[in-house]
Enzyme design. Structure first.
Site, PDB file in Angstrom:
ATOM      1  N   ARG A  56       0.847  -1.201   0.000  1.00  0.00           N
ATOM      2  CA  ARG A  56       0.000   0.000   0.000  1.00  0.00           C
ATOM      3  C   ARG A  56       0.884   1.253   0.000  1.00  0.00           C
ATOM      4  NH1 ARG A  56      -2.217  -3.840  -0.200  1.00  0.00           N
ATOM      5  NH2 ARG A  56      -1.975  -3.166  -2.337  1.00  0.00           N
ATOM      6  N   ASP A  89      -3.558   7.401   3.849  1.00  0.00           N
ATOM      7  CA  ASP A  89      -2.614   7.951   2.872  1.00  0.00           C
ATOM      8  C   ASP A  89      -2.271   9.395   3.246  1.00  0.00           C
ATOM      9  OD1 ASP A  89      -4.361   9.940   1.550  1.00  0.00           O
ATOM     10  OD2 ASP A  89      -5.441   8.246   0.692  1.00  0.00           O
ATOM     11  N   HIS A 104      -7.515   7.261  11.630  1.00  0.00           N
ATOM     12  CA  HIS A 104      -7.110   5.851  11.571  1.00  0.00           C
ATOM     13  C   HIS A 104      -5.619   5.651  11.353  1.00  0.00           C
ATOM     14  CE1 HIS A 104     -11.563   4.882  10.388  1.00  0.00           C
ATOM     15  NE2 HIS A 104     -11.407   5.098  11.672  1.00  0.00           N
ATOM     16  N   GLY A 170     -16.703  10.876   0.064  1.00  0.00           N
ATOM     17  CA  GLY A 170     -16.144   9.561  -0.269  1.00  0.00           C
ATOM     18  C   GLY A 170     -16.018   8.595   0.878  1.00  0.00           C
ATOM     19  N   SER A 172     -18.285   5.464   3.040  1.00  0.00           N
ATOM     20  CA  SER A 172     -19.518   4.675   3.134  1.00  0.00           C
ATOM     21  C   SER A 172     -20.174   4.862   4.496  1.00  0.00           C
ATOM     22  CB  SER A 172     -19.199   3.199   2.915  1.00  0.00           C
ATOM     23  OG  SER A 172     -18.271   2.763   3.881  1.00  0.00           O
TER      24      SER A 172
HETATM   25  P1  NAD Z   1     -15.180   2.738   1.955  1.00  0.00           P
HETATM   26  O1  NAD Z   1     -14.299   1.975   1.025  1.00  0.00           O
HETATM   27  O2  NAD Z   1     -16.008   1.997   2.935  1.00  0.00           O
HETATM   28  O3  NAD Z   1     -16.183   3.618   1.079  1.00  0.00           O
HETATM   29  C1  NAD Z   1     -15.713   4.330  -0.042  1.00  0.00           C
HETATM   30  C2  NAD Z   1     -16.758   5.341  -0.441  1.00  0.00           C
HETATM   31  O4  NAD Z   1     -16.190   6.138  -1.470  1.00  0.00           O
HETATM   32  C3  NAD Z   1     -18.041   4.712  -0.990  1.00  0.00           C
HETATM   33  O5  NAD Z   1     -19.163   5.340  -0.374  1.00  0.00           O
HETATM   34  C4  NAD Z   1     -17.974   5.043  -2.490  1.00  0.00           C
HETATM   35  O6  NAD Z   1     -19.264   5.280  -3.038  1.00  0.00           O
HETATM   36  C5  NAD Z   1     -17.144   6.307  -2.487  1.00  0.00           C
HETATM   37  N1  NAD Z   1     -16.407   6.584  -3.726  1.00  0.00           N
HETATM   38  C6  NAD Z   1     -15.965   5.707  -4.663  1.00  0.00           C
HETATM   39  N2  NAD Z   1     -15.321   6.379  -5.649  1.00  0.00           N
HETATM   40  C7  NAD Z   1     -15.379   7.692  -5.329  1.00  0.00           C
HETATM   41  C8  NAD Z   1     -14.899   8.883  -5.950  1.00  0.00           C
HETATM   42  N3  NAD Z   1     -14.226   8.867  -7.109  1.00  0.00           N
HETATM   43  N4  NAD Z   1     -15.123  10.078  -5.328  1.00  0.00           N
HETATM   44  C9  NAD Z   1     -15.802  10.131  -4.150  1.00  0.00           C
HETATM   45  N5  NAD Z   1     -16.284   9.039  -3.525  1.00  0.00           N
HETATM   46  C10 NAD Z   1     -16.071   7.835  -4.102  1.00  0.00           C
HETATM   47  O7  NAD Z   1     -14.248   3.823   2.650  1.00  0.00           O
HETATM   48  P2  NAD Z   1     -14.298   4.433   4.104  1.00  0.00           P
HETATM   49  O8  NAD Z   1     -15.687   4.828   4.449  1.00  0.00           O
HETATM   50  O9  NAD Z   1     -13.227   5.472   4.128  1.00  0.00           O
HETATM   51  O10 NAD Z   1     -13.900   3.232   5.074  1.00  0.00           O
HETATM   52  C11 NAD Z   1     -12.794   2.374   4.769  1.00  0.00           C
HETATM   53  C12 NAD Z   1     -11.753   2.245   5.869  1.00  0.00           C
HETATM   54  O11 NAD Z   1     -10.592   1.618   5.264  1.00  0.00           O
HETATM   55  C13 NAD Z   1     -11.284   3.605   6.349  1.00  0.00           C
HETATM   56  O12 NAD Z   1     -11.517   3.622   7.692  1.00  0.00           O
HETATM   57  C14 NAD Z   1      -9.783   3.692   6.030  1.00  0.00           C
HETATM   58  O13 NAD Z   1      -9.027   3.735   7.218  1.00  0.00           O
HETATM   59  C15 NAD Z   1      -9.423   2.442   5.306  1.00  0.00           C
HETATM   60  N6  NAD Z   1      -8.933   2.715   3.922  1.00  0.00           N
HETATM   61  C16 NAD Z   1      -8.143   3.790   3.662  1.00  0.00           C
HETATM   62  C17 NAD Z   1      -7.711   4.064   2.370  1.00  0.00           C
HETATM   63  C18 NAD Z   1      -6.840   5.276   2.116  1.00  0.00           C
HETATM   64  O14 NAD Z   1      -6.118   5.712   3.027  1.00  0.00           O
HETATM   65  N7  NAD Z   1      -6.896   5.896   0.932  1.00  0.00           N
HETATM   66  C19 NAD Z   1      -8.091   3.221   1.322  1.00  0.00           C
HETATM   67  C20 NAD Z   1      -8.909   2.100   1.614  1.00  0.00           C
HETATM   68  C21 NAD Z   1      -9.326   1.861   2.913  1.00  0.00           C
END
Ligand code: NAD
Length: 231
Positions: A56, A89, A104, A170, A172
């Site tokens: 990652r 990130d 987190h 962004g 869920s």
């Molecule tokens: P989630 O994966 O549960 O939900 C992602 C949400 O983003 C969904 O509602 C989806 O509809 C939406 N989405 C998809 N594409 C999008 C776009 N282009 N623009 C805007 N929204 C968009 O994510 P969450 O609610 O953040 O929960 C996941 C957990 O996993 C977090 O607590 C986090 O710590 C971790 N996580 C972090 C990362 C990161 O740091 N980037 C990535 C994956 C998971």
């Protein structure tokens, strides 16, 4: 100056090439989260967990902020902005936002397994078995895993309770306690939800402005609206 609190989730980083979590049938980059993002997973197979986060991190090194992250930097020129992110990130930092609370944890940091106060920056992308803290104990990723306490939640509650407007981008809203934060926003404070999957069934509270767009499109739109309605 008006205070805007922004709650972000994995979706804001999706267009920067970082996979979200729940869009992939409960698997995160092909892994069961129970194996790679829980204290039990770490106890069972620390090498696998380190390798998962190494991958990652490798991906994260190359990722660049997108128009959604950048619009939030623009917002700071007009309002007091506090970002509460569930993301691990560093794209809000790379974009140039000033006030960021990582609920987190942070993927580019490591932490001692015997003294949680010992936190280190990770240069590059690797954290390996036998990498130790100054007290000689194995280092782990500085991430809040499922089932662990969220130490920053109290500060986040204080910030959102004092907001004049809230943006939710962004996420869920399936992971607690982060998902409950919006309940602490003042009842008369406008809430904007920007998520391509936002629909009439998405219930957070009354009077939510739902913008069913990707972050790169929806966030600049809302930012522009807030700035033009400022006075
Ligand atoms: P989630 O994966 O549960 O939900 C992602 C949400 O983003 C969904 O509602 C989806 O509809 C939406 N989405 C998809 N594409 C999008 C776009 N282009 N623009 C805007 N929204 C968009 O994510 P969450 O609610 O953040 O929960 C996941 C957990 O996993 C977090 O607590 C986090 O710590 C971790 N996580 C972090 C990362 C990161 O740091 N980037 C990535 C994956 C998971």
């Amino acid at each position: 100056m008006k205070k805007i609190v922004v709650l972000t989730g994995a979706g804001i980083s999706a267009e920067s090439g970082i996979a979200t979590f729940r869009d992939a049938n409960g698997l995160w980059e092909g892994h069961d989260v129970m194996e790679v993002a829980t204290p039990e997973g770490w106890q069972a197979n620390p090498a696998l967990v380190l390798e998962f986060y190494n991958q990652r991190r490798k991906n994260g090194l190359e990722a660049q902020p997108n128009a959604g992250h950048l619009a939030l930097v623009e917002l700071e020129k007009h309002f007091e902005v506090e970002i509460i992110t569930q993301n691990v990130d560093n794209l809000h930092e790379k974009a140039g936002s000033s006030n960021i609370i990582h609920l987190h944890g942070e993927i580019f940091k490591s932490r001692s397994t015997i003294d949680s106060g010992l936190i280190y920056d990770i240069e590059g992308w690797e954290l390996n078995m036998e990498d130790t803290c100054e007290k000689g104990s194995q280092l782990r990723p500085h991430i809040v895993w499922f089932g662990e306490d969220v130490p920053m939640i109290e500060v986040a509650v204080e910030k959102i309770a004092d907001a004049d407007a809230v943006l939710i981008i962004g996420t869920s809203l399936a992971v607690y306690p982060a998902a409950g934060l919006v309940g602490y926003a003042p009842s008369d404070c406008p809430v904007y939800l920007i998520d391509p999957n936002a629909n009439d069934l998405t219930v957070i509270r009354d009077n939510v402005h739902k913008i069913a767009e990707k972050g790169s499109v929806g966030v600049p739109k809302v930012v522009e609206e807030l700035i033009s309605n400022k006075n």
